[in-house]
Design an enzyme around this catalytic site. Structure first.
Site, PDB file in Angstrom:
ATOM      1  N   ARG A 185     -11.698 -26.446  -6.010  1.00 29.48           N
ATOM      2  CA  ARG A 185     -11.875 -25.570  -4.846  1.00 29.48           C
ATOM      3  C   ARG A 185     -10.582 -24.882  -4.406  1.00 29.48           C
ATOM      4  O   ARG A 185     -10.417 -24.571  -3.221  1.00 29.48           O
ATOM      5  CB  ARG A 185     -12.462 -26.339  -3.653  1.00 29.48           C
ATOM      6  CG  ARG A 185     -13.924 -26.699  -3.824  1.00 29.48           C
ATOM      7  CD  ARG A 185     -14.823 -25.492  -3.610  1.00 29.48           C
ATOM      8  NE  ARG A 185     -16.211 -25.812  -3.905  1.00 29.48           N
ATOM      9  CZ  ARG A 185     -17.107 -26.160  -2.988  1.00 29.48           C
ATOM     10  NH1 ARG A 185     -16.778 -26.237  -1.725  1.00 29.48           N
ATOM     11  NH2 ARG A 185     -18.344 -26.415  -3.347  1.00 29.48           N
ATOM     12  N   ARG A 209     -11.677 -21.055   0.839  1.00 27.58           N
ATOM     13  CA  ARG A 209     -11.345 -20.850   2.246  1.00 27.58           C
ATOM     14  C   ARG A 209      -9.997 -21.358   2.714  1.00 27.58           C
ATOM     15  O   ARG A 209      -9.567 -21.014   3.806  1.00 27.58           O
ATOM     16  CB  ARG A 209     -12.463 -21.432   3.115  1.00 27.58           C
ATOM     17  CG  ARG A 209     -13.740 -20.602   3.039  1.00 27.58           C
ATOM     18  CD  ARG A 209     -14.903 -21.315   3.650  1.00 27.58           C
ATOM     19  NE  ARG A 209     -15.129 -22.579   2.952  1.00 27.58           N
ATOM     20  CZ  ARG A 209     -16.141 -23.408   3.207  1.00 27.58           C
ATOM     21  NH1 ARG A 209     -16.988 -23.127   4.146  1.00 27.58           N
ATOM     22  NH2 ARG A 209     -16.275 -24.526   2.518  1.00 27.58           N
ATOM     23  N   ARG A 269     -13.399 -11.976   1.533  1.00 26.62           N
ATOM     24  CA  ARG A 269     -14.739 -12.436   1.873  1.00 26.62           C
ATOM     25  C   ARG A 269     -15.281 -11.759   3.139  1.00 26.62           C
ATOM     26  O   ARG A 269     -16.475 -11.467   3.234  1.00 26.62           O
ATOM     27  CB  ARG A 269     -14.638 -13.954   2.045  1.00 26.62           C
ATOM     28  CG  ARG A 269     -15.760 -14.667   2.673  1.00 26.62           C
ATOM     29  CD  ARG A 269     -16.701 -15.225   1.646  1.00 26.62           C
ATOM     30  NE  ARG A 269     -17.414 -16.340   2.223  1.00 26.62           N
ATOM     31  CZ  ARG A 269     -18.272 -16.239   3.223  1.00 26.62           C
ATOM     32  NH1 ARG A 269     -18.526 -15.075   3.745  1.00 26.62           N
ATOM     33  NH2 ARG A 269     -18.874 -17.319   3.689  1.00 26.62           N
ATOM     34  N   ASP A 295     -20.289 -20.489  -8.552  1.00 29.04           N
ATOM     35  CA  ASP A 295     -20.862 -21.693  -7.969  1.00 29.04           C
ATOM     36  C   ASP A 295     -21.779 -22.348  -8.998  1.00 29.04           C
ATOM     37  O   ASP A 295     -22.306 -21.668  -9.885  1.00 29.04           O
ATOM     38  CB  ASP A 295     -21.653 -21.384  -6.686  1.00 29.04           C
ATOM     39  CG  ASP A 295     -21.753 -22.625  -5.818  1.00 29.04           C
ATOM     40  OD1 ASP A 295     -20.868 -22.831  -4.972  1.00 29.04           O
ATOM     41  OD2 ASP A 295     -22.689 -23.423  -6.024  1.00 29.04           O
ATOM     42  N   TYR A 300     -30.429 -30.152  -6.329  1.00 26.86           N
ATOM     43  CA  TYR A 300     -30.598 -28.946  -5.508  1.00 26.86           C
ATOM     44  C   TYR A 300     -31.938 -28.263  -5.771  1.00 26.86           C
ATOM     45  O   TYR A 300     -32.563 -27.728  -4.855  1.00 26.86           O
ATOM     46  CB  TYR A 300     -29.433 -27.973  -5.735  1.00 26.86           C
ATOM     47  CG  TYR A 300     -28.167 -28.460  -5.059  1.00 26.86           C
ATOM     48  CD1 TYR A 300     -28.012 -28.371  -3.679  1.00 26.86           C
ATOM     49  CD2 TYR A 300     -27.144 -29.047  -5.788  1.00 26.86           C
ATOM     50  CE1 TYR A 300     -26.871 -28.854  -3.044  1.00 26.86           C
ATOM     51  CE2 TYR A 300     -25.989 -29.525  -5.163  1.00 26.86           C
ATOM     52  CZ  TYR A 300     -25.867 -29.428  -3.794  1.00 26.86           C
ATOM     53  OH  TYR A 300     -24.752 -29.910  -3.174  1.00 26.86           O
TER      54      TYR A 300
HETATM   55  O1  CP3 Z   1     -11.977 -23.098  -6.816  1.00 30.66           O
HETATM   56  C1  CP3 Z   1     -12.975 -23.585  -7.385  1.00 30.66           C
HETATM   57  O2  CP3 Z   1     -13.111 -24.810  -7.522  1.00 30.66           O
HETATM   58  C2  CP3 Z   1     -14.006 -22.643  -7.978  1.00 30.66           C
HETATM   59  C3  CP3 Z   1     -15.129 -22.334  -7.183  1.00 30.66           C
HETATM   60  C4  CP3 Z   1     -16.233 -23.318  -6.899  1.00 30.66           C
HETATM   61  C5  CP3 Z   1     -17.101 -23.131  -5.803  1.00 30.66           C
HETATM   62  N1  CP3 Z   1     -18.095 -24.045  -5.865  1.00 30.66           N
HETATM   63  C6  CP3 Z   1     -16.947 -22.076  -4.776  1.00 30.66           C
HETATM   64  C7  CP3 Z   1     -17.559 -22.276  -3.454  1.00 30.66           C
HETATM   65  C8  CP3 Z   1     -16.702 -24.439  -7.600  1.00 30.66           C
HETATM   66  C9  CP3 Z   1     -16.134 -25.122  -8.829  1.00 30.66           C
HETATM   67  C10 CP3 Z   1     -17.877 -24.881  -6.939  1.00 30.66           C
HETATM   68  C11 CP3 Z   1     -18.716 -26.005  -7.400  1.00 30.66           C
HETATM   69  C12 CP3 Z   1     -19.762 -26.543  -6.540  1.00 30.66           C
HETATM   70  N2  CP3 Z   1     -20.616 -25.864  -5.720  1.00 30.66           N
HETATM   71  C13 CP3 Z   1     -20.130 -27.905  -6.500  1.00 30.66           C
HETATM   72  C14 CP3 Z   1     -19.510 -28.988  -7.321  1.00 30.66           C
HETATM   73  C15 CP3 Z   1     -18.233 -29.445  -6.777  1.00 30.66           C
HETATM   74  C16 CP3 Z   1     -18.349 -30.248  -5.514  1.00 30.66           C
HETATM   75  O3  CP3 Z   1     -17.871 -29.739  -4.483  1.00 30.66           O
HETATM   76  O4  CP3 Z   1     -18.904 -31.338  -5.552  1.00 30.66           O
HETATM   77  C17 CP3 Z   1     -21.202 -28.045  -5.571  1.00 30.66           C
HETATM   78  C18 CP3 Z   1     -21.902 -29.315  -5.194  1.00 30.66           C
HETATM   79  C19 CP3 Z   1     -21.512 -26.735  -5.106  1.00 30.66           C
HETATM   80  C20 CP3 Z   1     -22.587 -26.346  -4.166  1.00 30.66           C
HETATM   81  C21 CP3 Z   1     -22.031 -25.758  -2.928  1.00 30.66           C
HETATM   82  N3  CP3 Z   1     -21.438 -24.513  -2.869  1.00 30.66           N
HETATM   83  C22 CP3 Z   1     -22.031 -26.311  -1.636  1.00 30.66           C
HETATM   84  C23 CP3 Z   1     -22.580 -27.675  -1.266  1.00 30.66           C
HETATM   85  C24 CP3 Z   1     -21.413 -25.383  -0.805  1.00 30.66           C
HETATM   86  C25 CP3 Z   1     -21.271 -25.470   0.701  1.00 30.66           C
HETATM   87  C26 CP3 Z   1     -20.155 -26.341   1.116  1.00 30.66           C
HETATM   88  C27 CP3 Z   1     -18.945 -25.527   1.443  1.00 30.66           C
HETATM   89  O5  CP3 Z   1     -17.860 -25.873   0.954  1.00 30.66           O
HETATM   90  O6  CP3 Z   1     -19.088 -24.546   2.197  1.00 30.66           O
HETATM   91  C28 CP3 Z   1     -20.997 -24.286  -1.596  1.00 30.66           C
HETATM   92  C29 CP3 Z   1     -20.284 -23.087  -1.131  1.00 30.66           C
HETATM   93  C30 CP3 Z   1     -19.031 -22.704  -1.830  1.00 30.66           C
HETATM   94  N4  CP3 Z   1     -18.816 -22.739  -3.176  1.00 30.66           N
HETATM   95  C31 CP3 Z   1     -17.869 -22.183  -1.192  1.00 30.66           C
HETATM   96  C32 CP3 Z   1     -16.939 -21.908  -2.215  1.00 30.66           C
HETATM   97  C33 CP3 Z   1     -15.578 -21.302  -2.071  1.00 30.66           C
HETATM   98  C34 CP3 Z   1     -17.726 -21.920   0.306  1.00 30.66           C
HETATM   99  C35 CP3 Z   1     -18.520 -20.730   0.686  1.00 30.66           C
HETATM  100  C36 CP3 Z   1     -17.787 -19.709   1.507  1.00 30.66           C
HETATM  101  O7  CP3 Z   1     -16.766 -19.129   1.099  1.00 30.66           O
HETATM  102  O8  CP3 Z   1     -18.311 -19.471   2.581  1.00 30.66           O
END
Ligand code: CP3
Length: 345
Positions: A27, A31, A40, A77, A155
């Site tokens: 991640r 953010r 964004r 994602d 999911y």
């Molecule tokens: O930098 C990186 O790691 C690359 C980008 C990345 C994202 N999601 C961007 C993202 C990666 C590798 C993921 C994987 C992901 N997504 C996982 C597996 C890793 C983990 O965290 O366990 C999972 C379970 C998801 C599903 C997901 N996506 C959730 C549960 C959420 C909401 C939680 C949150 O952090 O807001 C997301 C949203 C998400 N994916 C964001 C980002 C940057 C935040 C959204 C935003 O910018 O508003």
């Protein structure tokens, strides 16, 4: 062969010698960076960013420029796979993903589109990878990724995050036939998708099994590692990392996978993990993401403790899960700089 200026991560993954431990953060693109939030804020939301390749490439590269990490991870994602399979998702601000339509029976599975061209449906990720590679211009390797089948199953059946994922788990016990059919479908799509990411330029790919920790060892073996193993066996074009969060009980089993790297979370002791996994895999992780709420001094101390526990073996420095969005980027830099300044002997 591609000419990489910094190939530390790839050398470590392949068990070659390195001057120091490579470092990146799960991640890292996101953010924590004001520069990410600026990109964004001009858009309708997260999904528009994910589906606009030029912008996805831009935020993928931000942590390389701003934080100095040894790898980029493509901004996307894990939920693009359910979407490609026919379940659209929404990303609700401050709440997370939501699927208006879920799937929980053989009839619903059979009603999904049959002839799906994964590469065509996920063209935007492939395009983002190509642009990122061009713009990185060999500075660091690029990591591609996908969710592991069990986590995607969670999911697709539950439709949103959950503490217990009991709807998803119910199906494993109540309808194993359907569960295996859906997991197989996800597995096939994931293999095609990861191969396309590698063909577009991803140097390594990581599987995120975020909900591995909620299954019992035997259930994870039957419904989790079985499919992760199929993916590892099918991907021969690039090294594979498997990060099964919470699956401390499965470390021995994970050690037998046909993959180069195993990710560990902060609940797992590094030395114990090494004993269970053996010397022939690279281990990635595992500082508690909350350690970055500590003072600079605390971060340095905790990071050095982790690096000492690596004992000069095959390790990639990372957190034990994604970095939290309210962490000060200066604290993230402190973590990265501590790794970079640490001399292996
Ligand atoms: O930098 C990186 O790691 C690359 C980008 C990345 C994202 N999601 C961007 C993202 C990666 C590798 C993921 C994987 C992901 N997504 C996982 C597996 C890793 C983990 O965290 O366990 C999972 C379970 C998801 C599903 C997901 N996506 C959730 C549960 C959420 C909401 C939680 C949150 O952090 O807001 C997301 C949203 C998400 N994916 C964001 C980002 C940057 C935040 C959204 C935003 O910018 O508003």
């Amino acid at each position: 062969m591609e000419n990489l200026q910094n190939d530390l991560l790839l050398r470590m993954v392949n068990g070659e010698s390195t001057e120091r431990y490579p470092v990146w953060l799960m991640r890292q693109a996101g953010r924590i960076l004001p520069e990410y939030r600026a990109v964004r804020s001009k858009l309708s939301g997260f999904i528009e960013l994910v589906t606009t390749p030029e912008l996805a490439a831009e935020v993928t590269i931000q942590p390389v420029d701003l934080l100095g990490v040894d790898a980029a991870i493509i901004f996307s994602d894990i939920l693009v796979i359910p979407e490609a399979l026919g379940l659209d998702y929404e990303m609700i601000e401050k709440k997370g993903p939501f699927f208006p339509k879920t799937i929980s029976s053989m009839e619903e599975l059979n009603a999904l589109d049959k002839e799906i061209d994964i590469q065509e449906r996920l063209w935007y990720v492939i395009e983002a990878i190509k642009i990122t590679k061009r713009e990185l211009n060999g500075r660091v390797p690029l990591i591609g990724f996908a969710g592991a089948p069990w986590t995607i199953f969670c999911y697709m059946t539950e439709g949103q995050g959950s503490k217990t994922f009991s709807k998803a788990k119910r199906l494993l016990y109540a309808d194993p036939e359907f569960s295996h059919a859906l997991l197989s479908k996800i597995t096939d799509a994931t293999i095609t998708y990861l191969k396309a990411q590698i063909a577009a330029g991803a140097n390594i790919v990581q599987l995120f099994d975020s909900w591995a920790g909620i299954l019992s060892p035997s259930m994870y073996s039957e419904f989790g590692t079985k499919y992760v193993s199929k993916i590892c066996d099918a991907i021969n074009e690039a090294p594979v990392t498997v990060f099964a969060k919470g699956a401390y009980y499965a470390r021995k089993e994970l050690a037998n996978l046909n993959c180069e790297t195993i990710g560990i979370d902060w609940n797992m002791d590094v030395k114990e993990s090494r004993e269970l996994i053996g010397p022939n895999k690279t281990i990635q992780g595992n500082l508690d993401p909350c350690a970055l709420y500590g003072s600079f001094q605390t971060i340095e101390e905790k990071t050095k403790n982790m690096l000492n526990s690596f004992a000069n073996q095959r390790h990639i420095a990372n957190l034990g899960h994604g970095v939290y969005p309210d962490i000060n980027p200066e604290k993230v830099k402190c973590f990265i700089e501590t790794v970079k300044g640490f001399e292996k002997n």
